[in-house]
Design a protein around this motif. Structure first.
Motif, PDB file in Angstrom:
ATOM      1  N   ALA A  14       0.770  -1.403   0.005  1.00 44.05           N
ATOM      2  CA  ALA A  14      -0.043  -0.061   0.112  1.00 44.05           C
ATOM      3  C   ALA A  14       0.857   1.050  -0.035  1.00 44.05           C
ATOM      4  CB  ALA A  14      -0.825  -0.043   1.138  1.00 44.05           C
ATOM      5  N   LEU A  15       0.359   2.234  -0.555  1.00 41.37           N
ATOM      6  CA  LEU A  15       0.990   3.450  -0.679  1.00 41.37           C
ATOM      7  C   LEU A  15       0.190   4.543   0.317  1.00 41.37           C
ATOM      8  CD1 LEU A  15       1.663   3.729  -4.393  1.00 41.37           C
ATOM      9  CD2 LEU A  15       3.150   2.710  -2.631  1.00 41.37           C
ATOM     10  N   PRO A  16       1.104   5.681   0.717  1.00 37.66           N
ATOM     11  CA  PRO A  16       0.365   6.719   1.425  1.00 37.66           C
ATOM     12  C   PRO A  16      -0.290   7.597   0.117  1.00 37.66           C
ATOM     13  CG  PRO A  16       2.780   6.983   1.460  1.00 37.66           C
ATOM     14  CD  PRO A  16       2.589   5.726   0.855  1.00 37.66           C
ATOM     15  N   THR A  17      -0.988   8.523   0.659  1.00 34.70           N
ATOM     16  CA  THR A  17      -1.959   9.447   0.056  1.00 34.70           C
ATOM     17  C   THR A  17      -1.003  10.102  -1.182  1.00 34.70           C
ATOM     18  OG1 THR A  17      -3.752   9.458   1.513  1.00 34.70           O
ATOM     19  CG2 THR A  17      -3.902  11.059  -0.144  1.00 34.70           C
ATOM     20  N   ARG A  18      -0.090  10.702  -0.528  1.00 31.68           N
ATOM     21  CA  ARG A  18       0.638  11.541  -1.465  1.00 31.68           C
ATOM     22  C   ARG A  18       1.119  10.621  -2.348  1.00 31.68           C
ATOM     23  NH1 ARG A  18       6.163  12.403  -2.554  1.00 31.68           N
ATOM     24  NH2 ARG A  18       6.885  10.869  -0.718  1.00 31.68           N
ATOM     25  N   GLU A  19       1.655   9.663  -2.385  1.00 38.01           N
ATOM     26  CA  GLU A  19       2.399   8.856  -3.611  1.00 38.01           C
ATOM     27  C   GLU A  19       1.219   8.084  -4.359  1.00 38.01           C
ATOM     28  OE1 GLU A  19       5.356   5.976  -2.482  1.00 38.01           O
ATOM     29  OE2 GLU A  19       5.644   7.386  -0.741  1.00 38.01           O
ATOM     30  N   ALA A  20      -0.056   7.840  -3.844  1.00 42.39           N
ATOM     31  CA  ALA A  20      -1.144   7.407  -4.685  1.00 42.39           C
ATOM     32  C   ALA A  20      -1.532   8.430  -5.496  1.00 42.39           C
ATOM     33  CB  ALA A  20      -2.168   6.874  -3.854  1.00 42.39           C
ATOM     34  N   GLY A  49      -4.591   4.623  11.560  1.00 42.83           N
ATOM     35  CA  GLY A  49      -5.565   5.980  11.654  1.00 42.83           C
ATOM     36  C   GLY A  49      -5.054   6.676  10.205  1.00 42.83           C
ATOM     37  N   ARG A  50      -4.223   6.096   9.286  1.00 37.88           N
ATOM     38  CA  ARG A  50      -3.817   6.754   8.079  1.00 37.88           C
ATOM     39  C   ARG A  50      -4.376   6.095   6.939  1.00 37.88           C
ATOM     40  NH1 ARG A  50       0.072  10.798   8.741  1.00 37.88           N
ATOM     41  NH2 ARG A  50       1.153  11.093  10.615  1.00 37.88           N
ATOM     42  N   LEU A  51      -4.567   6.782   5.899  1.00 34.29           N
ATOM     43  CA  LEU A  51      -5.138   6.193   4.818  1.00 34.29           C
ATOM     44  C   LEU A  51      -3.988   5.486   3.869  1.00 34.29           C
ATOM     45  CD1 LEU A  51      -7.272   9.045   3.236  1.00 34.29           C
ATOM     46  CD2 LEU A  51      -8.077   7.142   4.444  1.00 34.29           C
ATOM     47  N   ALA A  52      -4.213   4.324   3.469  1.00 34.35           N
ATOM     48  CA  ALA A  52      -3.342   3.493   2.789  1.00 34.35           C
ATOM     49  C   ALA A  52      -4.174   3.118   1.290  1.00 34.35           C
ATOM     50  CB  ALA A  52      -2.774   2.387   3.476  1.00 34.35           C
ATOM     51  N   TRP A  53      -3.312   3.236   0.194  1.00 36.66           N
ATOM     52  CA  TRP A  53      -4.127   2.910  -1.001  1.00 36.66           C
ATOM     53  C   TRP A  53      -3.393   1.764  -1.536  1.00 36.66           C
ATOM     54  CZ3 TRP A  53      -8.222   6.044  -2.455  1.00 36.66           C
ATOM     55  CH2 TRP A  53      -8.005   7.383  -1.533  1.00 36.66           C
ATOM     56  N   LEU A  54      -4.175   0.786  -1.698  1.00 43.27           N
ATOM     57  CA  LEU A  54      -3.441  -0.848  -2.119  1.00 43.27           C
ATOM     58  C   LEU A  54      -2.895  -0.454  -3.408  1.00 43.27           C
ATOM     59  CD1 LEU A  54      -5.863  -3.214  -1.006  1.00 43.27           C
ATOM     60  CD2 LEU A  54      -3.715  -2.531   0.186  1.00 43.27           C
ATOM     61  N   VAL A  55      -1.474  -0.988  -3.896  1.00 43.52           N
ATOM     62  CA  VAL A  55      -0.825  -0.893  -4.860  1.00 43.52           C
ATOM     63  C   VAL A  55      -1.738  -1.720  -6.002  1.00 43.52           C
ATOM     64  CG1 VAL A  55       1.330  -1.529  -6.222  1.00 43.52           C
ATOM     65  CG2 VAL A  55       1.205  -0.301  -3.971  1.00 43.52           C
ATOM     66  N   ALA A  56      -2.038  -3.007  -5.896  1.00 46.50           N
ATOM     67  CA  ALA A  56      -3.010  -3.900  -6.674  1.00 46.50           C
ATOM     68  C   ALA A  56      -4.039  -2.993  -7.175  1.00 46.50           C
ATOM     69  CB  ALA A  56      -3.210  -5.006  -5.928  1.00 46.50           C
ATOM     70  N   ASP A  57      -4.798  -2.138  -6.316  1.00 41.87           N
ATOM     71  CA  ASP A  57      -6.155  -1.529  -6.673  1.00 41.87           C
ATOM     72  C   ASP A  57      -5.508  -0.423  -7.563  1.00 41.87           C
ATOM     73  OD1 ASP A  57      -7.807  -3.045  -5.249  1.00 41.87           O
ATOM     74  OD2 ASP A  57      -7.943  -1.661  -3.608  1.00 41.87           O
ATOM     75  N   ILE A  58      -4.444   0.348  -7.283  1.00 40.12           N
ATOM     76  CA  ILE A  58      -4.041   1.364  -8.212  1.00 40.12           C
ATOM     77  C   ILE A  58      -3.634   0.757  -9.700  1.00 40.12           C
ATOM     78  CG2 ILE A  58      -2.103   3.237  -8.323  1.00 40.12           C
ATOM     79  CD1 ILE A  58      -1.868   3.216  -5.508  1.00 40.12           C
ATOM     80  N   LYS A  59      -2.870  -0.269  -9.488  1.00 40.99           N
ATOM     81  CA  LYS A  59      -2.492  -0.629 -10.951  1.00 40.99           C
ATOM     82  C   LYS A  59      -3.674  -1.201 -11.615  1.00 40.99           C
ATOM     83  CE  LYS A  59       1.770  -2.813  -9.628  1.00 40.99           C
ATOM     84  NZ  LYS A  59       2.652  -3.890  -9.250  1.00 40.99           N
ATOM     85  N   ARG A  60      -4.934  -1.851 -11.039  1.00 45.62           N
ATOM     86  CA  ARG A  60      -6.067  -2.190 -11.710  1.00 45.62           C
ATOM     87  C   ARG A  60      -6.823  -1.089 -12.333  1.00 45.62           C
ATOM     88  NH1 ARG A  60     -10.711  -1.971  -9.738  1.00 45.62           N
ATOM     89  NH2 ARG A  60     -10.053  -1.762  -7.690  1.00 45.62           N
ATOM     90  N   VAL A  61      -7.022  -0.164 -11.506  1.00 44.41           N
ATOM     91  CA  VAL A  61      -7.590   1.104 -12.166  1.00 44.41           C
ATOM     92  C   VAL A  61      -6.887   1.813 -13.260  1.00 44.41           C
ATOM     93  CG1 VAL A  61      -8.293   3.650 -11.511  1.00 44.41           C
ATOM     94  CG2 VAL A  61      -8.920   1.706  -9.898  1.00 44.41           C
TER      95      VAL A  61
END
Length: 67
Positions: A14-20, A49-61
């Motif tokens: 997962a990535l932090p919001t800035r990188e996502a 408590g912080r948002l984390a964006w899954l790399v697999a989801d980012i790649k899929r989108v």
């Protein structure tokens, strides 16, 4: 930008919001709205408590795949 790893070389789950936001070519505020309203192409998970964006989801989108 410094510290941004290309998605095809990313080893984290997962990535932090800035990188996502960088990979989506959107502002961080946009991803915060997606998380708050639950209306974005992906939903984040929360880690300590912080948002984390899954790399697999980012790649899929970014590849144009739908859920």
């Amino acid at each position: 930008p410094a510290g941004i790893v290309p998605l095809d070389q990313e080893h984290r789950t997962a990535l932090p919001t800035r990188e996502a936001a960088y990979h989506f070519n959107r502002k961080m505020q946009t991803l915060h709205i997606w998380a708050c309203k639950e209306n974005g192409p992906i939903r984040p998970t929360r880690i300590n408590g912080r948002l984390a964006w899954l790399v697999a989801d980012i790649k899929r989108v970014l590849n144009g795949e739908v859920a």
